[in-house]
Scaffold this motif. Structure first.
Motif, mmCIF file in Angstrom:
data_model
loop_
_atom_site.group_PDB
_atom_site.id
_atom_site.type_symbol
_atom_site.label_atom_id
_atom_site.label_comp_id
_atom_site.label_asym_id
_atom_site.label_seq_id
_atom_site.Cartn_x
_atom_site.Cartn_y
_atom_site.Cartn_z
ATOM 1 N N PRO A 89 -15.245 -9.551 2.850
ATOM 2 C CA PRO A 89 -16.386 -10.094 3.591
ATOM 3 C C PRO A 89 -16.668 -9.269 4.840
ATOM 4 O O PRO A 89 -15.743 -8.881 5.565
ATOM 5 C CB PRO A 89 -15.918 -11.507 3.956
ATOM 6 N N GLY A 90 -17.920 -8.960 5.046
ATOM 7 C CA GLY A 90 -18.319 -8.192 6.213
ATOM 8 C C GLY A 90 -18.318 -6.691 6.007
ATOM 9 O O GLY A 90 -18.854 -5.958 6.839
ATOM 10 N N GLU A 91 -17.704 -6.207 4.920
ATOM 11 C CA GLU A 91 -17.733 -4.769 4.670
ATOM 12 C C GLU A 91 -19.117 -4.338 4.197
ATOM 13 O O GLU A 91 -19.900 -5.134 3.683
ATOM 14 C CB GLU A 91 -16.681 -4.390 3.626
ATOM 15 N N HIS A 92 -19.383 -3.053 4.354
ATOM 16 C CA HIS A 92 -20.647 -2.466 3.919
ATOM 17 C C HIS A 92 -20.327 -1.480 2.804
ATOM 18 O O HIS A 92 -19.580 -0.522 3.026
ATOM 19 C CB HIS A 92 -21.338 -1.762 5.082
ATOM 20 N N ILE A 93 -20.868 -1.724 1.619
ATOM 21 C CA ILE A 93 -20.520 -0.893 0.482
ATOM 22 C C ILE A 93 -21.769 -0.224 -0.089
ATOM 23 O O ILE A 93 -22.907 -0.656 0.132
ATOM 24 C CB ILE A 93 -19.771 -1.697 -0.604
ATOM 25 N N LEU A 94 -21.513 0.860 -0.841
ATOM 26 C CA LEU A 94 -22.568 1.602 -1.535
ATOM 27 C C LEU A 94 -22.215 1.677 -3.008
ATOM 28 O O LEU A 94 -21.084 2.026 -3.362
ATOM 29 C CB LEU A 94 -22.690 3.012 -0.943
ATOM 30 N N ASP A 95 -23.186 1.378 -3.861
ATOM 31 C CA ASP A 95 -23.039 1.511 -5.307
ATOM 32 C C ASP A 95 -23.958 2.635 -5.760
ATOM 33 O O ASP A 95 -25.184 2.489 -5.757
ATOM 34 C CB ASP A 95 -23.394 0.184 -5.989
ATOM 35 N N VAL A 96 -23.371 3.779 -6.132
ATOM 36 C CA VAL A 96 -24.130 4.953 -6.552
ATOM 37 C C VAL A 96 -24.295 4.907 -8.066
ATOM 38 O O VAL A 96 -23.319 4.892 -8.803
ATOM 39 C CB VAL A 96 -23.420 6.255 -6.126
ATOM 40 N N GLY A 97 -25.547 4.881 -8.519
ATOM 41 C CA GLY A 97 -25.821 4.651 -9.935
ATOM 42 C C GLY A 97 -25.695 3.179 -10.244
ATOM 43 O O GLY A 97 -25.010 2.771 -11.181
ATOM 44 N N CYS A 98 -26.388 2.372 -9.449
ATOM 45 C CA CYS A 98 -26.180 0.914 -9.486
ATOM 46 C C CYS A 98 -26.761 0.244 -10.721
ATOM 47 O O CYS A 98 -26.489 -0.928 -10.959
ATOM 48 C CB CYS A 98 -26.747 0.276 -8.225
ATOM 49 N N GLY A 99 -27.577 0.966 -11.510
ATOM 50 C CA GLY A 99 -28.122 0.362 -12.715
ATOM 51 C C GLY A 99 -28.937 -0.876 -12.404
ATOM 52 O O GLY A 99 -29.695 -0.915 -11.433
ATOM 53 N N GLY A 100 -28.758 -1.911 -13.217
ATOM 54 C CA GLY A 100 -29.543 -3.128 -13.051
ATOM 55 C C GLY A 100 -29.017 -4.108 -12.032
ATOM 56 O O GLY A 100 -29.559 -5.205 -11.886
#
Length: 211
Positions: free
Chosen positions: A47-58
């Motif tokens: 909780p509270g983290e900032h994440i990135l999804d590269v190639g996040c699709g749908g």
């Protein structure tokens, strides 16, 4: 199958999903669930983290990330996939907890050290320049942050080409040592390696503190 038709099919279904078929396949991404489960078990966002999804699709994985209390950016080069992600995560978008961007994984539009965690799940094998994409994902990680990649090793190439036909023949198959080699100049060191389903692996690396 003619190369042009095979490339169109690969893009439509896997490399740059689009149209009703792409949206149907990746809205829930049922075939990717074992990998999502493994990532959330081995590299869970907090909780509270900032994440990135590269190639996040749908956006199926992002929906599960957002449920943990993290905030996120989803990145993809398919406008149809980003639209699908926005649709099924509309509340998070409206609340400012999810931002979506389109572009090339080799040139991420984010500041250095922005994210606690970066995930790249079942997309890396289509990136044309894996070393550059790895360096970019490392660049946007905070020192001490983690990068998680799910991809497919060379020993599974024949299996994937036989099963997926023209799509499998357009995938790249990288060994864990390749990911180590591309990540090392960017300050990444392997934390763990985990089997995912019958043909994939989860590679987890941490970004070291600056010298």
């Amino acid at each position: 199958m003619a190369a042009s038709i095979a490339d169109w099919l690969t893009d439509r279904i896997a490399r740059r999903p689009a149209g009703w078929l792409g949206r149907a396949l990746y809205r829930k991404a049922l075939g990717h669930r074992p990998g999502f489960d493994a990532v959330l078990r081995e590299v869970p966002p907090a909780p509270g983290e900032h994440i990135l999804d590269v190639g996040c699709g749908g956006g199926a994985f992002l929906a599960r990330v957002l449920a943990t209390g993290a905030s996120a950016c989803g990145f993809d080069h398919s406008t149809d996939m980003l639209a699908t992600t926005a649709d099924q995560n509309a509340a998070a978008v409206a609340a400012g907890r999810l931002h979506l961007d389109q572009g090339d994984a080799g040139a991420l539009p984010y500041a250095d050290g922005r994210f606690d965690r970066v995930y790249c799940l079942n997309a890396f094998f289509f990136f044309p320049d894996p070393a550059r994409a790895t360096a970019e994902m490392a660049r946007v990680l905070k020192p001490g942050g983690t990068l998680a990649i799910i991809t497919t090793p060379p020993e599974q190439a024949a299996r994937m080409r036989a099963f997926f036909g023209p799509i499998g023949r357009r995938m790249r198959f990288d060994a864990p040592e390749d990911l180590d080699r591309w990540g090392a100049p960017a300050g990444l060191a392997r934390l763990g390696l985990h089997a995912v389903g019958p043909a994939g692996f989860l590679h987890v690396a941490r970004k070291g503190a600056p010298a």
